[in-house]
Design a protein around this motif. Structure first.
Motif, PDB file in Angstrom:
ATOM      1  N   GLY A 150       0.808  -1.222   0.000  1.00 14.93           N
ATOM      2  CA  GLY A 150       0.000   0.000   0.000  1.00 14.93           C
ATOM      3  C   GLY A 150       0.835   1.262   0.000  1.00 14.93           C
ATOM      4  O   GLY A 150       1.144   1.805   1.061  1.00 14.93           O
TER       5      GLY A 150
ATOM      6  N   PHE B 209       0.841   4.904  -0.180  1.00 19.20           N
ATOM      7  CA  PHE B 209      -0.092   6.040  -0.094  1.00 19.20           C
ATOM      8  C   PHE B 209       0.651   7.366   0.037  1.00 19.20           C
ATOM      9  O   PHE B 209       0.268   8.359  -0.553  1.00 19.20           O
ATOM     10  CB  PHE B 209      -1.039   5.858   1.113  1.00 19.20           C
ATOM     11  N   SER B 210       1.724   7.359   0.840  1.00 20.39           N
ATOM     12  CA  SER B 210       2.414   8.616   1.166  1.00 20.39           C
ATOM     13  C   SER B 210       3.090   9.208  -0.065  1.00 20.39           C
ATOM     14  O   SER B 210       3.620   8.487  -0.905  1.00 20.39           O
ATOM     15  CB  SER B 210       3.462   8.369   2.240  1.00 20.39           C
TER      16      SER B 210
ATOM     17  N   SER C  72      -1.100  12.189   5.571  1.00 19.14           N
ATOM     18  CA  SER C  72      -2.392  12.811   5.874  1.00 19.14           C
ATOM     19  C   SER C  72      -2.779  13.901   4.862  1.00 19.14           C
ATOM     20  O   SER C  72      -3.923  14.335   4.846  1.00 19.14           O
ATOM     21  CB  SER C  72      -2.424  13.348   7.303  1.00 19.14           C
TER      22      SER C  72
ATOM     23  N   TRP D   2       6.863   6.238  -0.661  1.00 24.77           N
ATOM     24  CA  TRP D   2       7.100   5.228   0.381  1.00 24.77           C
ATOM     25  C   TRP D   2       6.419   3.932  -0.059  1.00 24.77           C
ATOM     26  O   TRP D   2       5.305   3.651   0.364  1.00 24.77           O
ATOM     27  CB  TRP D   2       6.522   5.684   1.716  1.00 24.77           C
TER      28      TRP D   2
ATOM     29  N   THR E 131       6.908   0.476   0.490  1.00 25.71           N
ATOM     30  CA  THR E 131       7.399  -0.737   1.154  1.00 25.71           C
ATOM     31  C   THR E 131       6.793  -1.994   0.531  1.00 25.71           C
ATOM     32  O   THR E 131       5.580  -2.033   0.295  1.00 25.71           O
ATOM     33  CB  THR E 131       7.029  -0.695   2.661  1.00 25.71           C
TER      34      THR E 131
ATOM     35  N   ASN F 159       1.541   9.588  14.544  1.00 20.47           N
ATOM     36  CA  ASN F 159       2.707   9.968  15.329  1.00 20.47           C
ATOM     37  C   ASN F 159       2.235  10.662  16.609  1.00 20.47           C
ATOM     38  O   ASN F 159       1.084  11.071  16.736  1.00 20.47           O
ATOM     39  CB  ASN F 159       3.703  10.786  14.494  1.00 20.47           C
TER      40      ASN F 159
ATOM     41  N   GLN G  54       0.681  14.238  16.380  1.00 25.95           N
ATOM     42  CA  GLN G  54      -0.676  14.328  15.836  1.00 25.95           C
ATOM     43  C   GLN G  54      -1.705  13.698  16.777  1.00 25.95           C
ATOM     44  O   GLN G  54      -2.836  14.174  16.846  1.00 25.95           O
ATOM     45  CB  GLN G  54      -0.726  13.692  14.447  1.00 25.95           C
TER      46      GLN G  54
HETATM   47  C1  LIG Z   1      10.313   2.535   7.168  1.00 29.52           C
HETATM   48  C2  LIG Z   1       9.106   3.240   6.663  1.00 29.52           C
HETATM   49  C3  LIG Z   1       8.254   2.613   5.772  1.00 29.52           C
HETATM   50  C4  LIG Z   1       7.119   3.266   5.285  1.00 29.52           C
HETATM   51  N1  LIG Z   1       6.310   2.616   4.390  1.00 29.52           N
HETATM   52  C5  LIG Z   1       5.203   3.219   3.925  1.00 29.52           C
HETATM   53  C6  LIG Z   1       4.339   2.561   2.990  1.00 29.52           C
HETATM   54  O1  LIG Z   1       4.548   1.413   2.617  1.00 29.52           O
HETATM   55  N2  LIG Z   1       3.275   3.233   2.528  1.00 29.52           N
HETATM   56  C7  LIG Z   1       2.993   4.501   2.897  1.00 29.52           C
HETATM   57  O2  LIG Z   1       2.009   5.040   2.438  1.00 29.52           O
HETATM   58  N3  LIG Z   1       3.794   5.162   3.772  1.00 29.52           N
HETATM   59  C8  LIG Z   1       4.891   4.558   4.291  1.00 29.52           C
HETATM   60  N4  LIG Z   1       5.725   5.229   5.160  1.00 29.52           N
HETATM   61  C9  LIG Z   1       5.519   6.667   5.301  1.00 29.52           C
HETATM   62  C10 LIG Z   1       5.130   7.193   6.666  1.00 29.52           C
HETATM   63  O3  LIG Z   1       4.184   6.409   7.310  1.00 29.52           O
HETATM   64  C11 LIG Z   1       4.711   8.675   6.585  1.00 29.52           C
HETATM   65  O4  LIG Z   1       3.615   8.816   5.755  1.00 29.52           O
HETATM   66  C12 LIG Z   1       5.806   9.495   6.042  1.00 29.52           C
HETATM   67  O5  LIG Z   1       6.844   9.437   6.965  1.00 29.52           O
HETATM   68  C13 LIG Z   1       5.383  10.952   5.732  1.00 29.52           C
HETATM   69  O6  LIG Z   1       4.496  11.440   6.652  1.00 29.52           O
HETATM   70  P1  LIG Z   1       4.956  12.283   7.893  1.00 29.52           P
HETATM   71  O7  LIG Z   1       3.739  12.568   8.692  1.00 29.52           O
HETATM   72  O8  LIG Z   1       6.066  11.596   8.609  1.00 29.52           O
HETATM   73  O9  LIG Z   1       5.562  13.610   7.246  1.00 29.52           O
HETATM   74  P2  LIG Z   1       4.797  14.870   6.722  1.00 29.52           P
HETATM   75  O10 LIG Z   1       3.437  14.492   6.271  1.00 29.52           O
HETATM   76  O11 LIG Z   1       5.702  15.525   5.755  1.00 29.52           O
HETATM   77  O12 LIG Z   1       4.668  15.730   8.044  1.00 29.52           O
HETATM   78  C14 LIG Z   1       5.581  16.777   8.406  1.00 29.52           C
HETATM   79  C15 LIG Z   1       5.150  17.322   9.771  1.00 29.52           C
HETATM   80  O13 LIG Z   1       3.796  17.805   9.702  1.00 29.52           O
HETATM   81  C16 LIG Z   1       2.978  17.129  10.635  1.00 29.52           C
HETATM   82  N5  LIG Z   1       1.674  16.858  10.011  1.00 29.52           N
HETATM   83  C17 LIG Z   1       1.451  16.224   8.839  1.00 29.52           C
HETATM   84  N6  LIG Z   1       0.137  16.177   8.564  1.00 29.52           N
HETATM   85  C18 LIG Z   1      -0.479  16.774   9.600  1.00 29.52           C
HETATM   86  C19 LIG Z   1      -1.856  17.034   9.910  1.00 29.52           C
HETATM   87  N7  LIG Z   1      -2.837  16.691   9.109  1.00 29.52           N
HETATM   88  N8  LIG Z   1      -2.123  17.660  11.094  1.00 29.52           N
HETATM   89  C20 LIG Z   1      -1.121  18.037  11.931  1.00 29.52           C
HETATM   90  N9  LIG Z   1       0.176  17.825  11.682  1.00 29.52           N
HETATM   91  C21 LIG Z   1       0.504  17.207  10.526  1.00 29.52           C
HETATM   92  C22 LIG Z   1       3.703  15.837  10.962  1.00 29.52           C
HETATM   93  O14 LIG Z   1       3.362  15.374  12.264  1.00 29.52           O
HETATM   94  C23 LIG Z   1       5.166  16.274  10.879  1.00 29.52           C
HETATM   95  O15 LIG Z   1       5.554  16.882  12.087  1.00 29.52           O
HETATM   96  C24 LIG Z   1       6.835   4.588   5.701  1.00 29.52           C
HETATM   97  C25 LIG Z   1       7.686   5.217   6.628  1.00 29.52           C
HETATM   98  C26 LIG Z   1       8.797   4.554   7.120  1.00 29.52           C
HETATM   99  C27 LIG Z   1       9.682   5.283   8.112  1.00 29.52           C
END
Ligand SMILES: Cc1cc2nc3c(=O)[nH]c(=O)nc-3n(C[C@H](O)[C@H](O)[C@H](O)COP(=O)(O)OP(=O)(O)OC[C@H]3O[C@@H](n4cnc5c(N)ncnc54)[C@H](O)[C@@H]3O)c2cc1C
Length: 411
Positions: free
Chosen positions: A121, A123-124, A131, A154, A156, A391, A394
């Motif tokens: 999946g 999505f990111s 989100s 992302w 995986t 996280n 959030q």
């Molecule tokens: C090892 C690994 C594998 C992964 N595999 C996958 C995968 O297979 N598929 C997939 O889809 N994703 C995957 N991810 C992605 C992950 O789950 C996050 O989506 C990605 O890190 C980007 O989102 P983020 O919130 O970390 O960063 P950003 O969305 O860039 O957020 C930046 C900052 O803004 C804040 N923020 C973001 N949105 C909001 C909101 N609506 N309200 C308030 N604050 C907000 C966050 O808390 C953060 O502080 C993976 C991540 C890792 C580390």
């Protein structure tokens, strides 16, 4: 799910997970160093029969509940968390989709999963994260269906999967995204399709860019997936994304929590193995003695006890959250808090695993900082727990917002 597993069925599946976990433990360090997906695990994972673990029995699966699935994932993660995090995406998507697919889609896609296929999946996106509303577009085609255009950063498990689930914003025939926030939310949809790529990761209208290079979780193979005209037939539409996925995100949150619970078991196991035997010989410092065994040193005894306590509390929080969902207790929570309350289990386990990987290094001392030791590896891998949804920041924002503006006060 009506027809769940018996204890005997669960024990048999758990024994398979134990076997697989040993393999992950054995080969994990190589794939951490090689910085690639652990390819030999693909056939082994399929052979284990665990692909259909949480697929309902009526579609050919084993019918594992969310709690039973959590136990399987933690067992695998105890062997190697990076390899398991890859397959965790499969379990997450099985759990989420079974609540969103139509009956025909359940039969078709989950039936295939029960027969040994793997799904992922992505999505990111780069701007949107998880989100943010998807920039990837789904352009309607004259013959029916859609073509996807955009990049998921992302992806995986892409290298092992033959089924893709993803989200994109449906446009008009010219590829123009609807104007206005509400219209965009409405147009963002969830899709499922066959994912057929060659050895280079290239398929029709899709390409895996093998760019994964990060601090930890090397063996997850979390590559970039580029969709450039990838065709989704009409029956690949699942539902609206936000309204659908956010109602079943427990399968993401709690399965991530299970990964980090398994990692906690491993941290404790490895720290005990070293600290129960380590001898400093004659010491001059905080303890001045002719012979110092670290297992007799106060802060080390307390440190192990502290880690064991955090591990046990994490297990209880995770299992109890799974059980409350199974028992339907979440109906008693304010609806706005359902998502963050489920997310709390993940953030609690994540905060504790990061604490434990750091603490174990401090207790063991400088040798744990050297490249190749399990401790520096666990420290790097545990950092990934900060990012997967929900996280900590959030979760607290959701809860704080609700508490500061309850509906009663608005009246
Ligand atoms: C090892 C690994 C594998 C992964 N595999 C996958 C995968 O297979 N598929 C997939 O889809 N994703 C995957 N991810 C992605 C992950 O789950 C996050 O989506 C990605 O890190 C980007 O989102 P983020 O919130 O970390 O960063 P950003 O969305 O860039 O957020 C930046 C900052 O803004 C804040 N923020 C973001 N949105 C909001 C909101 N609506 N309200 C308030 N604050 C907000 C966050 O808390 C953060 O502080 C993976 C991540 C890792 C580390």
């Amino acid at each position: 799910m009506s027809d769940t597993m018996t204890d005997e069925e669960f024990d048999a599946a758990f024994a398979k997970a134990e076997e697989l976990s040993l393999l992950f433990r054995e080969i994990g360090p190589k794939y951490d160093i090689d910085n690639t997906f652990a390819y030999p695990t693909i056939e082994k994972f399929k052979e284990s029969g665990l692909t259909g673990f949480c697929v309902p029995k009526e579609y050919g699966g084993m019918g594992g509940t969310i709690l039973q699935t959590s136990k399987i994932i933690s067992e695998l993660s105890k062997g190697d968390s990076a390899i398991t995090l890859a397959y965790n995406m499969h379990f997450i998507m099985c759990g989420m989709t079974m609540g969103l697919f139509s009956e025909a889609q359940n039969k078709h896609w989950l039936g295939r999963v029960a027969d040994g296929e793997i799904m992922f999946g992505p999505f990111s996106e780069k701007r949107a994260g998880f989100s943010g509303l998807a920039d990837m577009t789904a352009v309607p085609q004259p013959e029916g269906g859609w073509r996807l255009y955009g990049t998921k950063t992302w992806g995986t498990l892409s290298e092992a999967s033959t089924i893709v689930t993803t989200n994109a914003t449906i446009t008009d025939a010219d590829g123009v995204v609807p104007e206005g926030y509400e219209a965009r939310v409405e147009a963002e949809c969830f899709f499922v399709a066959d994912f057929i790529v060659d050895e280079e990761g290239v398929g029709e209208g899709v390409k895996i860019e093998k760019t994964w290079d990060a601090l930890g979780m090397h063996a997850t193979g979390t590559h970039v997936v580029v969709f450039d005209g990838f065709y989704i037939p009409e029956d690949g539409w699942v539902c609206q994304w936000r309204g659908g996925a956010f109602g079943v995100l427990e399968w993401a949150s709690l399965m991530f929590a299970s990964i980090y619970l398994g990692m906690q078991y491993r941290v404790l196991e490895e720290a005990r193995a070293v600290l129960s035997k380590k001898t400093l010989g004659a010491t001059f410092g905080a303890i001045a003695a002719a012979e110092t065994k670290v297992s007799g040193v106060g802060h080390i005894i307390d440190g192990i006890g502290d880690m064991a306590m955090r591990n046990e509390l994490s297990r209880r929080v995770l299992y109890q959250t799974c059980q409350e969902l199974i028992d339907g207790k979440d109906d008693e929570w304010p609806v706005e808090l359902r998502f963050p309350y489920i997310g709390l289990a993940k953030t609690f386990v994540a905060e504790n695993v990061m604490y434990m990987t750091r603490k174990s290094m401090s207790l063991i001392g400088g040798m744990s900082f050297r490249k190749g030791t399990i401790f520096e590896r666990l420290y790097r891998d545990s950092a990934a727990s900060m990012f997967q949804p929900l996280n900590s920041d959030q979760s607290t924002t959701y809860i704080g917002e609700y508490l500061l503006a309850p509906e009663e006060l608005n009246d």
